[in-house]
Motif scaffolding. Structure first.
Motif, PDB file in Angstrom:
ATOM      1  N   PRO A  22       6.484   7.762   0.648  1.00  0.00           N
ATOM      2  CA  PRO A  22       4.919   8.271   0.890  1.00  0.00           C
ATOM      3  C   PRO A  22       4.134   7.402  -0.072  1.00  0.00           C
ATOM      4  O   PRO A  22       2.831   7.190   0.407  1.00  0.00           O
ATOM      5  CB  PRO A  22       4.986   9.890   0.318  1.00  0.00           C
ATOM      6  N   GLU A  23       4.582   6.985  -1.221  1.00  0.00           N
ATOM      7  CA  GLU A  23       3.553   6.010  -2.290  1.00  0.00           C
ATOM      8  C   GLU A  23       3.305   4.851  -1.538  1.00  0.00           C
ATOM      9  O   GLU A  23       2.367   4.256  -2.142  1.00  0.00           O
ATOM     10  CB  GLU A  23       4.192   6.062  -3.563  1.00  0.00           C
ATOM     11  N   LYS A  24       4.002   4.407  -0.405  1.00  0.00           N
ATOM     12  CA  LYS A  24       3.827   3.125   0.118  1.00  0.00           C
ATOM     13  C   LYS A  24       2.945   3.025   1.235  1.00  0.00           C
ATOM     14  O   LYS A  24       2.375   1.948   1.884  1.00  0.00           O
ATOM     15  CB  LYS A  24       5.054   2.319   0.418  1.00  0.00           C
ATOM     16  N   VAL A  25       2.453   4.218   1.558  1.00  0.00           N
ATOM     17  CA  VAL A  25       1.521   4.386   2.777  1.00  0.00           C
ATOM     18  C   VAL A  25       0.371   5.335   2.435  1.00  0.00           C
ATOM     19  O   VAL A  25       0.461   6.322   1.628  1.00  0.00           O
ATOM     20  CB  VAL A  25       2.472   5.191   3.867  1.00  0.00           C
ATOM     21  N   ILE A  26      -0.839   4.876   3.077  1.00  0.00           N
ATOM     22  CA  ILE A  26      -1.837   5.589   2.844  1.00  0.00           C
ATOM     23  C   ILE A  26      -2.250   6.346   4.234  1.00  0.00           C
ATOM     24  O   ILE A  26      -2.275   5.652   5.332  1.00  0.00           O
ATOM     25  CB  ILE A  26      -3.300   4.858   2.620  1.00  0.00           C
ATOM     26  N   TRP A  27      -2.277   7.684   4.406  1.00  0.00           N
ATOM     27  CA  TRP A  27      -2.280   8.331   5.768  1.00  0.00           C
ATOM     28  C   TRP A  27      -3.642   9.036   5.687  1.00  0.00           C
ATOM     29  O   TRP A  27      -4.224   9.742   4.873  1.00  0.00           O
ATOM     30  CB  TRP A  27      -1.211   9.348   5.580  1.00  0.00           C
ATOM     31  N   ILE A  28      -4.567   8.489   6.720  1.00  0.00           N
ATOM     32  CA  ILE A  28      -5.875   8.954   6.803  1.00  0.00           C
ATOM     33  C   ILE A  28      -5.943   9.741   8.162  1.00  0.00           C
ATOM     34  O   ILE A  28      -5.642   9.078   9.223  1.00  0.00           O
ATOM     35  CB  ILE A  28      -6.853   7.848   6.710  1.00  0.00           C
ATOM     36  N   ARG A  29      -6.442  10.963   8.384  1.00  0.00           N
ATOM     37  CA  ARG A  29      -6.814  11.739   9.365  1.00  0.00           C
ATOM     38  C   ARG A  29      -8.181  12.578   9.402  1.00  0.00           C
ATOM     39  O   ARG A  29      -8.291  12.961   8.071  1.00  0.00           O
ATOM     40  CB  ARG A  29      -5.456  12.540   9.694  1.00  0.00           C
ATOM     41  N   ASP A  30      -8.634  12.864  10.344  1.00  0.00           N
ATOM     42  CA  ASP A  30      -9.778  13.707  10.409  1.00  0.00           C
ATOM     43  C   ASP A  30      -9.020  15.166  10.332  1.00  0.00           C
ATOM     44  O   ASP A  30      -8.404  15.620  11.403  1.00  0.00           O
ATOM     45  CB  ASP A  30     -10.705  13.670  11.325  1.00  0.00           C
TER      46      ASP A  30
END
Length: 798
Positions: free
Chosen positions: A176-184
């Protein structure tokens, strides 16, 4: 052996297979919520909903293009427009503004990120790559349909890890610390996002199918514009076949007139040019367009069609788009990168140059300006509304009441500074009884009176002028001073007007020129020490208070401007763009090759042209207000009108430009100072040395510049406005040159004192012509530090 799980039931929320399908049963996560994003066919969404629908395409483009063109900033403090402190060197700034990865620039990366966020229910997945030292080196967008979110089965965290299937079919696990997850965010499902395509799915489907239907109809239907039926008896069959082929389908046959047979003797005509189907399509297309644009929050004027809209309506639509659609979208993207920043630092898109966001601020400033002109708020209150620092001077804290712009001070101290405090002794009753006094007070009073008798020069002159005998003190009893005063008080009767009152009345009604003599010399010496001058009994003459008030306002504005200027120059010296490839670059690693041996570009640091324009724009409103007030007062005093000629305002603008040139000269000297420091041979110059040089320069040069520019601008503006108003009042106005008659007056101006000329006739000084004191077009040696004024009056002969 466990039984096989039941088959997954997949349903569509909307009929017709549009873009709102979701899995309702069979797939749930550890939180008990359905996997709403699992049934989202992103490939179909892109092909049918984005690439084939013009309104969807333009909506996504309108939102994502701003995310790509706006740079990002990192800072803290300040307000929504400007950070109090910015961070100029951070890996995120290089990645998002320059190069995100070897394939994509920062602008391309941000545009794709924004578009994916609008189209994908899963959201956006960004893989972060760091160096061995933990420095962020690249950002990569992962295809959302190839990423699977694995929830944490122990409920310790929402996400256990991400599974990414690359283009070769290999599966990689990403922490998880290697991925930026952006969502509305979805209102109930933390693993799902929302997209406008869900709400607009049916409208998009209808729009695409309506267009497809019309294209198919045109390709397969050769409907003519009209049909004429005639008797074909006796016509050759080949000719009949040729006529019938005219009804063949295809767009190239549409609209032609066609002949058909009707039987013996018949002739008919059928009009096929207009059918309700066309009108239904137009209504359907318009409705679908409005629904799609509403779902995305994009106005038609934003995508290029501002017809049938006024300027105010178009401005309002653009502001609504930025305020309610674009800014929340940009903030959602920027906030996802905040965990990679130190505490108290945040990242955001720089919207300071977006004119649409100035719409409410322009309205607020316009309303505040009207309130200031009506005398309802102060200058400082207006500047706070305009997001500028208040001057905090007596003039700026006072209310200026229309129509004469009379100041209403905020407190007693400001009243004194504005010259509105009551004079000492004003309001005292001349007939009131003397206050009781003790022996010591009386003795001191008599002693003081007797000491004054030692200088009888002025008294003798006054006695000779009146033609009377010198005054003699009454014979006393020879007692103590207290007894003499008590006896004098006992003989005092109620005062009544007499010869002294008549003398005072005649003196006030008549102005005479004092003759040479000891008294005249004393009066002249006293007048030479005065710093202010009252208005003349007739005509018009500006006062020292007018000059001083405007000078104080200019000093306050210049002080704030130069302080901000110094801060900006400091920031430019420290900026990486300025220091790159110079000897002042500080490498952040062994492989950093951005250093060099060049000097800093001092002209780029000081940016003289920018500050000259800003100085002019800052002082112009202040000078115009003073010029307008002066012109009105002169017009009322001389011609009885309130007309303000354009030349009066022009004098203020010319003076403001002079102030800008003075600041340009100051910055030119600063640039030369920085250039000289960097050219000293063999010097181990550091960036702090340049910063100290800037500080010393402003400490030495700023006070002198502020004082000189303030005094020169005040004299030039007020005298120029008065002269322009007098010239527009008519040819019967004359003006007299008045100096302050002190040691600071230059000899050339002393020679002009008392010289009276008609309005419009320049004064000759040392071969030069001056229209008025402080004329900006005259030689600077005759205008700098000038404090003279002109007295205006009507010519009796005219």
């Amino acid at each position: 052996m466990e039984p096989a799980p039941p088959p997954t039931e997949t349903k569509d929320l909307l009929a017709g297979g549009v873009y709102s399908s979701m899995t309702l049963a069979g797939v749930t996560n550890v939180w008990g919520t359905p996997g709403r994003a699992d049934g989202w066919d992103l490939e179909r969404v892109v092909v049918e909903g984005y690439e084939r629908s013009v309104w969807t395409f333009k909506s996504v483009e309108a939102i994502s293009k701003h995310a790509s063109t706006l740079p990002v900033q990192i800072g803290r403090g300040g307000d929504e427009r400007e950070f109090a402190e910015t961070l100029d060197d951070h890996p995120l700034l290089r990645l998002l503004n320059k190069q995100a990865n070897p394939l994509e620039t920062g602008d391309v990366f941000k545009k794709r990120l924004s578009a994916q966020l609008l189209l994908s229910k899963k959201g956006v997945f960004i893989e972060k790559t760091k160096s061995r030292g933990g420095v962020l080196t690249r950002l990569d967008l992962l295809p959302p349909d190839r990423v699977e979110v694995i929830p944490d089965d122990e409920n310790a965290a929402y996400v256990k890890h991400f599974q990414f299937t690359d283009y070769r079919g290999h599966i990689r696990e990403l922490k998880p610390e290697k991925v930026i997850w952006i969502r509305d965010p979805h209102p109930v499902d933390p693993f799902c996002g929302v997209t406008p395509l869900e709400a607009a799915g049916l409208s998009i489907d209808l729009d695409v199918k309506a267009r497809t239907y019309n294209i198919s109809f045109i390709d397969n239907d050769g409907r003519p514009g009209g049909i004429v039926g005639i008797d074909l008896d006796g016509v050759d069959s080949n000719e009949v076949d040729r006529i019938q082929k005219r009804l063949a389908p295809g767009a190239h046959n549409a609209g032609q007139l066609t002949l058909v047979g009707t039987g013996p003797g018949g002739v008919t005509y059928v009009d096929t040019s207009a059918r309700p189907r066309e009108m239904a399509y137009e209504t359907l297309a318009t409705t679908s367009k409005n629904e799609i644009l509403s779902a995305f929050g994009v106005y038609e004027s934003i995508i290029g069609n501002a017809s049938e809209r006024t300027f105010n309506n178009a401005d309002r639509e653009e502001w609504n788009f930025w305020s309610h659609t674009e800014l929340p979208h940009l903030n959602l993207i920027a906030s996802a990168f905040d965990p990679d920043l130190p505490d108290d630092w945040v990242i955001r898109f720089d919207t300071s140059r977006v004119q649409a966001l100035e719409f409410p601020r322009r309205q607020a400033r316009e309303e505040a300006r009207k309130e200031w002109e009506a005398g309802l708020i102060t200058i400082d209150e207006y500047r706070q509304i305009a997001n500028r620092k208040p001057f905090n001077t007596p003039q700026s804290r006072a209310l200026w009441i229309s129509p004469q712009k009379a100041p209403v001070p905020a407190n007693d101290q400001d009243a004194a500074a504005l010259g509105l405090a009551p004079e000492s002794g004003a309001g005292a009753d001349p007939n009131a009884a003397l206050p009781p006094a003790g022996d010591q007070s009386a003795a001191a009073a008599v002693a003081e009176a007797r000491e004054l008798e030692a200088a009888p020069t002025a008294a003798d002159d006054v006695t000779l002028a009146r033609g009377e005998q010198p005054l003699e003190l009454p014979a006393g009893t020879g007692g103590t001073a207290a007894e003499e005063v008590a006896a004098a008080r006992a003989q005092t009767t109620e005062a009544a007007p007499g010869e002294a009152a008549d003398d005072v009345a005649r003196a006030r009604a008549t102005i005479t020129q004092p003759e040479d003599g000891p008294a005249a010399e004393d009066v002249a010496a006293a007048r030479a020490q005065l710093e202010t001058k009252s208005l003349a009994a007739q005509g018009f003459e500006v006062t020292d208070a007018d000059f001083d008030a405007l000078s104080m306002a200019i000093q306050a504005a210049l002080t704030a401007l130069l302080a901000r200027q110094e801060g900006v120059i400091f920031a430019r010296l420290r900026a990486p763009k300025i220091r790159k490839y110079t000897r002042f670059w500080e490498p952040d690693s062994e492989n950093d090759t951005r250093g060099g041996d060049a000097n800093i570009d001092e002209d780029r640091v000081v940016s003289a042209a920018r500050w000259a324009e800003e100085t002019t724009n800052t002082l112009a409103p202040i000078l115009q207000q003073a010029a307008t007030a002066t012109a009105r007062k002169l017009g009322q005093a001389v011609a009885g009108t309130d007309t303000v000629p354009p030349a009066a305002v022009a004098a203020a603008l010319v003076t403001a430009m002079y102030a800008g040139e003075a600041v340009t000269t100051l910055l030119g000297d600063l640039a030369e100072e920085l250039r000289s420091l960097q050219t000293i041979p063999g010097s181990e110059l550091k960036l702090k040395d340049l910063e100290r040089a800037v500080t010393r320069f402003y400490e030495a040069a700023a006070p002198t510049l502020i004082s000189r520019v303030a005094e020169t601008c005040a004299v030039s503006t007020i005298n120029g406005a008065a002269d322009a108003a007098a010239e527009s009042a008519g040819p019967g106005v004359v003006r007299t040159w008045i100096t302050r008659q002190d040691d600071r007056v230059r000899p050339a101006h002393k020679a002009l004192h008392g010289t009276t000329l008609p309005v419009g006739t320049p004064y000759e000084i040392d071969g030069a012509q001056l229209r008025y004191p402080g004329d900006p077009f005259a030689p600077i040696g005759l205008t700098v530090n000038c404090r003279c004024r002109l007295h205006y009056d009507t010519d009796p002969e005219e």
